[in-house]
Design an enzyme around this catalytic site. Structure first.
Site, PDB file in Angstrom:
ATOM      1  N   HIS A 214      -7.347  -5.556  -1.105  1.00 42.43           N
ATOM      2  CA  HIS A 214      -6.222  -4.863  -0.468  1.00 42.43           C
ATOM      3  C   HIS A 214      -5.672  -5.554   0.784  1.00 42.43           C
ATOM      4  CE1 HIS A 214      -3.973  -1.176  -0.920  1.00 42.43           C
ATOM      5  NE2 HIS A 214      -4.040  -0.944   0.372  1.00 42.43           N
TER       6      HIS A 214
ATOM      7  N   ASP B 145      -9.232  -5.468  -5.691  1.00 40.68           N
ATOM      8  CA  ASP B 145      -8.683  -4.412  -4.836  1.00 40.68           C
ATOM      9  C   ASP B 145      -9.257  -3.058  -5.240  1.00 40.68           C
ATOM     10  OD1 ASP B 145      -7.058  -2.644  -3.390  1.00 40.68           O
ATOM     11  OD2 ASP B 145      -5.310  -3.951  -3.564  1.00 40.68           O
TER      12      ASP B 145
ATOM     13  N   SER C 170       0.824  -1.206   0.000  1.00 43.64           N
ATOM     14  CA  SER C 170       0.000   0.000   0.000  1.00 43.64           C
ATOM     15  C   SER C 170       0.865   1.267   0.000  1.00 43.64           C
ATOM     16  CB  SER C 170      -0.946  -0.054   1.203  1.00 43.64           C
ATOM     17  OG  SER C 170      -1.968   0.879   1.090  1.00 43.64           O
TER      18      SER C 170
END
Ligand code: NAG
Ligand code: NAG
Ligand code: NAG
Ligand code: NAG
Length: 412
Positions: free
Chosen positions: A387, A354, A184
């Site tokens: 994610h 995601d 991330s």
């Protein structure tokens, strides 16, 4: 708590990666079960999450050039390694977490399932980084975390200060070039940093999980509304403060966003991160106990700008004259991802579900790497992953981490 409530709480903290309450000015807050007084040796990540599983673990402190004191954890060897490998130099790996969490998020699953311990068991020397402002990184040579100046930074400073400091520290300790893993925001700061040549002498290769770079295709209604609502308020906001996602105003702001037409907050986790396939409720429960962590409001603003503007650029001060004051130009300088050295071995793993790292945005990132040496770029697409699966998925070892291991072993 019911599983759906747990998921809502978890997703709240993930959502807050995108929203911000501009007029907030919290004082210093404390982690849920630890103090910030430097008792890391007793209560820190090593003691609470690593040594209890039988691994050796060292707590380290790293000072950045702008005075922040960051904590790092090192897992130097396999569980119960013994002396048979004494004297063999292990390859160091540096692991960098995302926004609003700290290094502990890597360690929430069982030792057989979590990335740092899997890497250690495969013979690597594992270093876990923590960014400024998180629970164990609230010290500074001269500032106190209750002061506004302590929070006067965005991810630009993570690029130019935090990352170089931890790289230099690990390099100095190990005298070896370093493999990097980011998730991330940890991918964005890595990409930006490597594009500016900061780690040219200390970086060996880089793995980017759930890469965040371009953000303009983020496909959740809630995320878009959050970024836009926030940007709408930025023009009147020039304050500097801690952003504490556990604060009341943050929740109030979320409630307000959920009233926007088209925003469905019923299943927040899915609404924000996409449909995670493979989370364990016990792990999600641990996640809620330990995260989210504070960051700087300015950092949240910068992320919202990245969503809005569709470019990877430095923090925008909101007015040409302010930008000129800081950068000598009316617009903030752009990070040129194509300038990452073409022979740097890169592994990218992204998910089809995601919502934060949207497939279209990942394709933009890959396009900016289109002149990269073909045999130095390895890309993995996982149709079912969203994610959070990349750090907490129960099957992440089989699906992602084994590929990461293979990639690193290829660079030996
Ligand atoms: C924040 O840093 C900028 C320079 O980057 C400076 O102009 C500003 O005065 C600082 N604000 C605070 C509150 O420290
Ligand atoms: C490098 O490591 C040595 C020995 O561990 C230490 O004395 C020195 O201060 C370190 N230098 C930096 C810049 O961290
Ligand atoms: C979920 O976590 C619990 C507690 O750590 C563990 O006992 C269980 O085996 C995990 N389930 C899976 C599918 O990994
Ligand atoms: C970005 O870097 C690449 C590779 O070094 C270079 O060819 C390109 O001109 C740069 N783009 C900008 C806008 O500076």
């Amino acid at each position: 708590m019911a599983p759906s409530e747990l998921l809502s709480l978890a997703s709240l903290s993930l959502l807050l990666a995108l929203v911000v309450q501009p007029h907030e000015a919290y004082g210093s807050t404390r982690g849920s079960f630890l103090s910030n007084d430097g008792s890391a040796a007793v209560n820190g990540i090593c003691a609470t999450s690593v040594t209890i599983h039988g691994y050796k673990c060292q707590e380290h402190e790293v000072k950045t050039k702008d005075g922040y004191i960051l904590s790092m954890q090192r897992i130097p060897e396999r569980r119960f390694e013994g002396n048979s490998n004494a004297g063999i130099k292990k390859q160091p790996i540096l692991i960098q977490h995302g926004v609003l969490v700290d290094g502990m998020t890597w360690l929430l699953n069982s030792p057989q399932q979590n990335l740092p311990m899997i890497l250690a068991d495969n013979g690597f020397d594992v270093w876990i980084a923590n960014t400024r402002g998180t629970r164990f990184c609230r010290k500074h040579v001269s500032l106190d975390s209750a002061q506004a100046e302590f929070w006067n930074w965005s991810w630009d400073e993570l690029v130019s200060f935090d990352l170089p400091a931890v790289f230099d520290f690990v390099f100095n300790q190990t005298q070896q070039k370093i493999h990097y893993i980011g998730h991330s925001l940890g991918t964005l700061i890595g990409l930006a940093s490597f594009s500016e040549g900061h780690q040219a002498d200390t970086l060996k290769s880089a793995a980017f999980l759930s890469p965040i770079a371009y953000l303009s295709h983020m496909n959740t209604a809630l995320g878009m509304v959050a970024a836009k609502a926030f940007v709408g308020e930025i023009t009147t906001w020039f304050g500097v403060a801690e952003f504490n996602p556990k604060g009341q105003k943050a929740s109030a702001f979320l409630k307000r966003l959920c009233n926007y037409p088209g925003v469905d907050c019923y299943d927040l986790l899915t609404a924000i991160t996409g449909k995670n396939c493979c989370l364990n409720f016990s792990t999600v429960d641990l996640f809620i106990k330990n995260e989210p962590q504070s960051t700087a409001t300015k950092n949240m603003v910068h992320l919202a700008q990245t969503v809005r503007d569709g470019v990877i650029a430095k923090y925008n001060y909101g007015r040409p004259d302010y930008n000129r004051m800081h950068y000598g130009e009316a617009k903030p300088p752009v990070y040129n991802i194509s300038a990452i050295p073409r022979n740097l071995p890169i592994f990218i793993s992204y998910g089809g579900q995601d919502a934060l790292s949207d497939v279209k945005d990942v394709l933009l990132l890959l396009d900016s790497l289109k002149f990269h040496d073909e045999d130095k770029l390895m890309v993995q697409f996982i149709k079912d992953y969203a994610h959070a699966d990349f750090i907490m998925g129960t099957n992440a070892k089989d699906i992602v981490y084994n590929q990461v291991l293979r990639f690193f072993k290829n660079q030996q």
